[in-house]
Design a protein around this motif. Structure first.
Motif, PDB file in Angstrom:
ATOM      1  N   VAL A 133     -35.122  -5.785  15.058  1.00  0.00           N
ATOM      2  CA  VAL A 133     -33.788  -6.257  14.684  1.00  0.00           C
ATOM      3  C   VAL A 133     -33.081  -6.875  15.889  1.00  0.00           C
ATOM      4  O   VAL A 133     -32.381  -7.882  15.780  1.00  0.00           O
ATOM      5  CB  VAL A 133     -32.944  -5.099  14.092  1.00  0.00           C
ATOM      6  CG1 VAL A 133     -31.569  -5.596  13.677  1.00  0.00           C
ATOM      7  CG2 VAL A 133     -33.669  -4.477  12.902  1.00  0.00           C
ATOM      8  N   VAL A 153     -24.976  -3.735  16.700  1.00  0.00           N
ATOM      9  CA  VAL A 153     -25.475  -4.828  15.858  1.00  0.00           C
ATOM     10  C   VAL A 153     -26.690  -4.368  15.056  1.00  0.00           C
ATOM     11  O   VAL A 153     -26.822  -4.677  13.872  1.00  0.00           O
ATOM     12  CB  VAL A 153     -25.833  -6.076  16.697  1.00  0.00           C
ATOM     13  CG1 VAL A 153     -26.432  -7.158  15.813  1.00  0.00           C
ATOM     14  CG2 VAL A 153     -24.615  -6.607  17.421  1.00  0.00           C
ATOM     15  N   ARG A 164     -25.449  -2.175  12.225  1.00  0.00           N
ATOM     16  CA  ARG A 164     -24.766  -2.972  11.200  1.00  0.00           C
ATOM     17  C   ARG A 164     -25.760  -3.798  10.390  1.00  0.00           C
ATOM     18  O   ARG A 164     -25.656  -3.909   9.177  1.00  0.00           O
ATOM     19  CB  ARG A 164     -23.740  -3.878  11.886  1.00  0.00           C
ATOM     20  CG  ARG A 164     -22.763  -4.533  10.946  1.00  0.00           C
ATOM     21  CD  ARG A 164     -21.607  -5.179  11.699  1.00  0.00           C
ATOM     22  NE  ARG A 164     -22.072  -6.289  12.520  1.00  0.00           N
ATOM     23  CZ  ARG A 164     -21.721  -6.478  13.796  1.00  0.00           C
ATOM     24  NH1 ARG A 164     -20.925  -5.632  14.402  1.00  0.00           N
ATOM     25  NH2 ARG A 164     -22.182  -7.508  14.460  1.00  0.00           N
ATOM     26  N   SER A 165     -26.763  -4.354  11.067  1.00  0.00           N
ATOM     27  CA  SER A 165     -27.742  -5.196  10.366  1.00  0.00           C
ATOM     28  C   SER A 165     -28.626  -4.359   9.452  1.00  0.00           C
ATOM     29  O   SER A 165     -28.924  -4.766   8.325  1.00  0.00           O
ATOM     30  CB  SER A 165     -28.614  -5.947  11.375  1.00  0.00           C
ATOM     31  OG  SER A 165     -27.796  -6.674  12.267  1.00  0.00           O
ATOM     32  N   ALA A 210     -32.777  -7.649   7.829  1.00  0.00           N
ATOM     33  CA  ALA A 210     -31.926  -7.122   8.908  1.00  0.00           C
ATOM     34  C   ALA A 210     -32.054  -7.987  10.161  1.00  0.00           C
ATOM     35  O   ALA A 210     -31.061  -8.300  10.820  1.00  0.00           O
ATOM     36  CB  ALA A 210     -32.308  -5.675   9.228  1.00  0.00           C
ATOM     37  N   ARG A 211     -33.271  -8.391  10.464  1.00  0.00           N
ATOM     38  CA  ARG A 211     -33.502  -9.226  11.646  1.00  0.00           C
ATOM     39  C   ARG A 211     -32.755 -10.558  11.510  1.00  0.00           C
ATOM     40  O   ARG A 211     -32.167 -11.060  12.460  1.00  0.00           O
ATOM     41  CB  ARG A 211     -35.009  -9.471  11.798  1.00  0.00           C
ATOM     42  CG  ARG A 211     -35.395 -10.217  13.041  1.00  0.00           C
ATOM     43  CD  ARG A 211     -36.907 -10.332  13.154  1.00  0.00           C
ATOM     44  NE  ARG A 211     -37.491 -11.113  12.068  1.00  0.00           N
ATOM     45  CZ  ARG A 211     -38.803 -11.217  11.858  1.00  0.00           C
ATOM     46  NH1 ARG A 211     -39.656 -10.586  12.629  1.00  0.00           N
ATOM     47  NH2 ARG A 211     -39.253 -11.947  10.860  1.00  0.00           N
ATOM     48  N   LEU A 227     -30.048 -10.975   9.620  1.00  0.00           N
ATOM     49  CA  LEU A 227     -28.603 -10.694   9.655  1.00  0.00           C
ATOM     50  C   LEU A 227     -28.093 -10.521  11.078  1.00  0.00           C
ATOM     51  O   LEU A 227     -26.938 -10.836  11.374  1.00  0.00           O
ATOM     52  CB  LEU A 227     -28.289  -9.411   8.869  1.00  0.00           C
ATOM     53  CG  LEU A 227     -28.502  -9.438   7.361  1.00  0.00           C
ATOM     54  CD1 LEU A 227     -28.167  -8.071   6.765  1.00  0.00           C
ATOM     55  CD2 LEU A 227     -27.640 -10.517   6.719  1.00  0.00           C
ATOM     56  N   ALA A 228     -28.957 -10.010  11.966  1.00  0.00           N
ATOM     57  CA  ALA A 228     -28.520  -9.684  13.331  1.00  0.00           C
ATOM     58  C   ALA A 228     -27.992 -10.901  14.079  1.00  0.00           C
ATOM     59  O   ALA A 228     -27.132 -10.773  14.943  1.00  0.00           O
ATOM     60  CB  ALA A 228     -29.662  -9.033  14.109  1.00  0.00           C
ATOM     61  N   GLU A 265     -26.264 -13.142  12.795  1.00  0.00           N
ATOM     62  CA  GLU A 265     -25.038 -13.538  12.098  1.00  0.00           C
ATOM     63  C   GLU A 265     -25.065 -14.980  11.595  1.00  0.00           C
ATOM     64  O   GLU A 265     -24.260 -15.820  12.005  1.00  0.00           O
ATOM     65  CB  GLU A 265     -23.823 -13.302  12.987  1.00  0.00           C
ATOM     66  CG  GLU A 265     -23.719 -11.845  13.375  1.00  0.00           C
ATOM     67  CD  GLU A 265     -22.450 -11.506  14.134  1.00  0.00           C
ATOM     68  OE1 GLU A 265     -21.734 -12.421  14.544  1.00  0.00           O
ATOM     69  OE2 GLU A 265     -22.194 -10.305  14.293  1.00  0.00           O
TER      70      GLU A 265
END
Ligand SMILES: Nc1ncnc2c1ncn2[C@@H]1O[C@H](COP(=O)(O)OP(=O)(O)O)[C@@H](O)[C@H]1O
Ligand SMILES: [Mg+2]
Length: 253
Positions: free
Chosen positions: A106, A124, A127-128, A161-162, A164-165, A167
């Motif tokens: 992530v 982060v 959160r992700s 998730a990766r 999303l990290a 952003e």
């Protein structure tokens, strides 16, 4: 409507073979747009043109205009790397970095960008993983276990998730659930529903029930052309084009 993505006269080729013909459409922000159509109709090529990945394939070329929040991503001087940072992508086959820990999978993108503050990284990553509905399952093992040790469904959520990290504004998903069992598939579909509050999502699927379940809009492609794009409900009950009707009623494809 604020278009998350505006596509104008988009054409794409592999060598001398044209894979996309004059695609024009608008994808609304913070909604889910599904792309459906028979195998080989250009769905994957289309989404790869939305984050400048098409041009990384051998002999692949592209022409046309794709605008994301006012930025023409094929404009002069626009760096493909910058474009790809704003647009996350998830593929059919989950592709975590196999030898890295779940945590590092992530954090990888952030570390590459020179991010090194431990506490911020921890935040982060958490959160992700929460955003990808994976946190509860991995929070106690994420620094010890590798990405490859997870189940297929978990690996796909790890890839989300990766993405999303970093952003992104937009998430492209190319058949993200087609290699998964029904329970993992339904988790991914629930997740897509959550993510659209924050992101513009484009999902390729060959599963029409899936499009009907998750998508606000659906676009039907055939032989490299966009046949129509409309509200999902209309596409599946009263499409404008006879070819869409033939496809959704199973007359071909
Ligand atoms: N790497 C590639 N090299 C050459 N031709 C390709 C490549 N990838 C896809 N194609 C061709 O481009 C067309 C569109 O393919 P694709 O976008 O993968 O369709 P879909 O995702 O809808 O199945 C097809 O005719 C396919 O054979
Ligand atoms: Mg494909």
């Amino acid at each position: 409507m604020d278009p998350g993505i505006r596509v104008q006269e988009l054409n794409a080729w592999f060598g001398g073979t044209q894979a996309l013909h004059d695609i024009g459409l608008e994808i609304p922000s913070r909604q889910v747009t599904a792309i459906i159509g028979p195998s080989g109709c250009g769905k994957s090529t289309f989404v790869r043109c939305l984050n400048r990945m098409h041009e990384t394939l051998p002999n692949a070329t592209v022409k046309g205009k794709v605008t994301i929040s006012g930025l023409d991503i094929y404009g002069k001087g626009v760096s493909p790397v910058t474009v790809r940072r704003r647009i996350g992508m998830v593929f059919q086959k989950p592709n975590p970095f196999p030898t890295m820990s779940i945590y590092d999978n992530v954090a990888a993108g952030l570390k590459l960008n020179g991010f090194s503050n431990r506490r911020q990284l921890d935040e982060v990553v958490q959160r992700s993983l929460e955003g990808a509905a994976l946190w509860d399952e991995v929070k106690d093992i994420m620094k010890k276990k590798s990405g490859a040790s997870l189940s297929g469904g978990q690996q796909q959520r790890l890839c989300i998730a990766r993405a999303l990290a970093i952003e992104p504004e937009i998430m492209l998903m190319d058949e993200p659930a087609s290699a998964l069992d029904p329970i993992s598939t339904s988790k991914i579909e629930d997740l897509i529903f959550q993510l659209k509050q924050q992101f513009t999502i484009v999902i390729v699927t060959h599963n029409m029930q899936q499009a009907a379940r998750v998508a606000d809009l659906t676009g039907f492609f055939l032989m490299g052309k966009l046949i129509e794009l409309d509200k999902t409900e209309k596409m599946f009950t009263n499409p404008s084009d006879k070819r869409t009707e033939d496809y959704i009623t199973g007359r071909f494809g």
